[in-house]
Design a protein around this motif. Structure first.
Motif, short mmCIF file in Angstrom:
data_model
loop_
_atom_site.label_atom_id
_atom_site.label_comp_id
_atom_site.label_asym_id
_atom_site.label_seq_id
_atom_site.Cartn_x
_atom_site.Cartn_y
_atom_site.Cartn_z
N THR A 131 0.85 -1.26 0.12
CA THR A 131 0.13 -0.24 0.15
C THR A 131 0.71 1.22 -0.05
O THR A 131 0.59 2.17 -0.76
N HIS A 132 1.81 1.17 0.71
CA HIS A 132 2.87 2.53 0.66
C HIS A 132 3.56 2.46 -0.48
O HIS A 132 3.59 3.79 -1.31
N ILE A 133 3.96 1.65 -1.36
CA ILE A 133 4.47 1.57 -2.45
C ILE A 133 3.35 2.25 -3.75
O ILE A 133 3.66 2.86 -4.42
N HIS A 134 2.19 1.28 -3.36
CA HIS A 134 1.21 2.00 -4.40
C HIS A 134 1.04 3.53 -4.38
O HIS A 134 0.60 4.16 -5.27
N ARG A 135 0.91 3.93 -2.93
CA ARG A 135 0.59 5.52 -2.77
C ARG A 135 1.81 6.22 -3.70
O ARG A 135 1.52 7.32 -4.05
N ILE A 136 2.94 5.84 -3.31
CA ILE A 136 4.19 6.45 -4.25
C ILE A 136 3.87 6.46 -5.67
O ILE A 136 4.14 7.48 -6.37
N ALA A 137 3.69 5.48 -6.16
CA ALA A 137 3.25 5.13 -7.40
C ALA A 137 1.97 6.24 -7.99
O ALA A 137 2.22 6.76 -8.99
N GLU A 138 0.97 6.22 -7.37
CA GLU A 138 -0.01 7.07 -7.60
C GLU A 138 0.41 8.53 -7.58
O GLU A 138 -0.31 9.32 -8.37
N ALA A 139 1.50 8.80 -6.79
CA ALA A 139 1.76 10.19 -6.97
C ALA A 139 2.90 10.50 -7.90
O ALA A 139 3.57 11.57 -8.10
N GLY A 140 3.22 9.41 -8.81
CA GLY A 140 3.86 9.77 -9.90
C GLY A 140 5.38 9.61 -9.70
O GLY A 140 6.19 9.89 -10.41
N ARG A 141 5.82 8.91 -8.43
CA ARG A 141 7.21 9.35 -7.84
C ARG A 141 7.91 7.74 -7.83
O ARG A 141 9.11 7.67 -7.29
N LEU A 142 7.24 6.68 -8.64
CA LEU A 142 7.95 5.52 -8.48
C LEU A 142 8.59 5.24 -9.90
O LEU A 142 8.20 5.41 -11.00
N ALA A 192 10.41 14.12 -8.07
CA ALA A 192 9.46 14.89 -8.60
C ALA A 192 8.40 14.11 -9.16
O ALA A 192 9.01 12.68 -9.73
N PRO A 193 7.17 14.16 -9.37
CA PRO A 193 6.19 13.44 -10.17
C PRO A 193 6.71 13.24 -11.72
O PRO A 193 7.18 13.91 -12.08
N ALA A 194 6.30 12.06 -12.04
CA ALA A 194 6.92 11.64 -13.51
C ALA A 194 6.55 12.58 -14.58
O ALA A 194 7.28 12.84 -15.41
N ALA A 195 5.29 13.15 -14.19
CA ALA A 195 4.79 14.28 -15.47
C ALA A 195 5.87 15.46 -15.38
O ALA A 195 5.96 15.94 -16.41
N ALA A 204 4.71 5.19 -17.06
CA ALA A 204 3.94 4.16 -17.22
C ALA A 204 3.69 3.52 -15.80
O ALA A 204 2.43 2.85 -15.62
N VAL A 205 4.51 3.58 -14.80
CA VAL A 205 4.16 3.22 -13.41
C VAL A 205 3.02 3.93 -12.93
O VAL A 205 2.39 3.45 -12.36
N ALA A 206 3.14 5.25 -13.19
CA ALA A 206 2.05 6.12 -12.65
C ALA A 206 0.74 5.85 -13.14
O ALA A 206 -0.49 5.86 -12.60
N LEU A 207 0.70 5.54 -14.71
CA LEU A 207 -0.64 5.36 -15.27
C LEU A 207 -0.98 3.87 -14.63
O LEU A 207 -2.30 3.74 -14.67
N LEU A 224 -5.04 -5.72 -20.98
CA LEU A 224 -4.12 -5.65 -22.06
C LEU A 224 -3.12 -4.24 -21.91
O LEU A 224 -2.14 -4.34 -21.96
N LEU A 225 -3.75 -3.27 -21.21
CA LEU A 225 -3.25 -2.03 -21.12
C LEU A 225 -2.03 -2.36 -19.90
O LEU A 225 -0.88 -1.85 -19.89
N ARG A 226 -2.43 -3.02 -18.68
CA ARG A 226 -1.79 -3.46 -17.62
C ARG A 226 -0.44 -4.20 -18.20
O ARG A 226 0.63 -3.83 -17.74
#
Length: 235
Positions: A131-142, A192-195, A204-207, A224-226
């Motif tokens: 869950t911690h990792i997923h929140r980082i991914a959602e923030a575009g920072r993974l 910083a966020p991937a954007a 790709a990770v953020a999306l 398919l997109l995943r």
């Protein structure tokens, strides 16, 4: 935080587990035997065999109790607006638990037998990390896949804790944990966020992390997109 022992006024199972935890704390795994546990818990050996099967079953149950206590500590911490800071806090909590409960920690993390199914609390504990990792991914920072990030944090965190447990308490180099923690965070996150930092992997990770929140695609299209995004993120 130390694992809280179950009160001696509980039933046979609770008393046996409390005695096992106490013996582990005082003398390590070598101090745990069905005879010693039976004497400490005030039960006969057949009761231990009936409830736990054998010594290994007893140790497995003690490990499960340890995971449950560890998970209780982890879930008490409220998340902040900074998922990377929350990951740091989780790492430090993990280390603190291991140093406060060295024998139990080594039982939990230091000798997993190949092919064995981890206790439910262990699975839940890894889900907290995920869950911690997923929140980082959602923030575009993974900068790597969520799976790889979670596995790296788990391996580095548990390995560092086992190493520090093996050091003399009076000369323990806790700075080692800080260095390992920051090295892992630098390897899996961006500043910083991937954007704001163009690049296909971070995007790709953020999306990939945001996909569950969309309803524009069918399940087949999402799958398919995943697959495509995972392929990009693994580069």
């Amino acid at each position: 935080m130390s694992v809280h022992e179950v009160t001696a006024e509980g039933g046979p199972r609770e008393r046996i587990l409390a005695a096992t935890t106490r013996l582990l704390t005082e003398g390590g795994e070598e101090a745990v035997s069905t005879r010693a546990v039976g004497a400490a818990a005030g039960v006969q050996a057949p009761t231990i065999y009936r409830l736990f099967g054998d010594k290994q079953g007893l140790l497995d149950a003690a490990a499960a109790e340890g995971f449950a206590a560890y998970l209780s500590d982890k879930t008490e911490v409220e998340p902040t607006d900074d998922p990377v800071a929350d990951l740091r806090a989780g790492w430090d909590l993990h280390l603190d638990f291991g140093l406060a409960n060295p024998a139990l920690y080594l039982l939990m993390f230091g000798r997993r037998r190949p092919g064995t199914v981890p206790p439910p609390a262990a699975v839940a504990g890894f889900e907290v990390l995920a869950t911690h990792i997923h929140r980082i991914a959602e923030a575009g920072r993974l900068r790597v896949t969520e799976e790889r990030a979670a596995q790296l944090v788990h391996a580095a965190g548990s390995g560092t804790t086992v190493t520090l447990i093996g050091q003399d308490a009076g000369r323990r180099d806790t700075e080692l944990s800080v260095l390992a923690r920051e090295a892992v965070i630098a390897a899996i996150t961006t500043d910083a966020p991937a954007a704001e930092a163009p690049g296909p992997v971070g995007a790709a990770v953020a999306l990939r992390a945001a996909l569950p929140g969309t309803t524009a695609l069918t399940e087949t299209e999402q799958a398919l997109l995943r697959e495509w995004l995972d392929r990009i993120a693994r580069q």
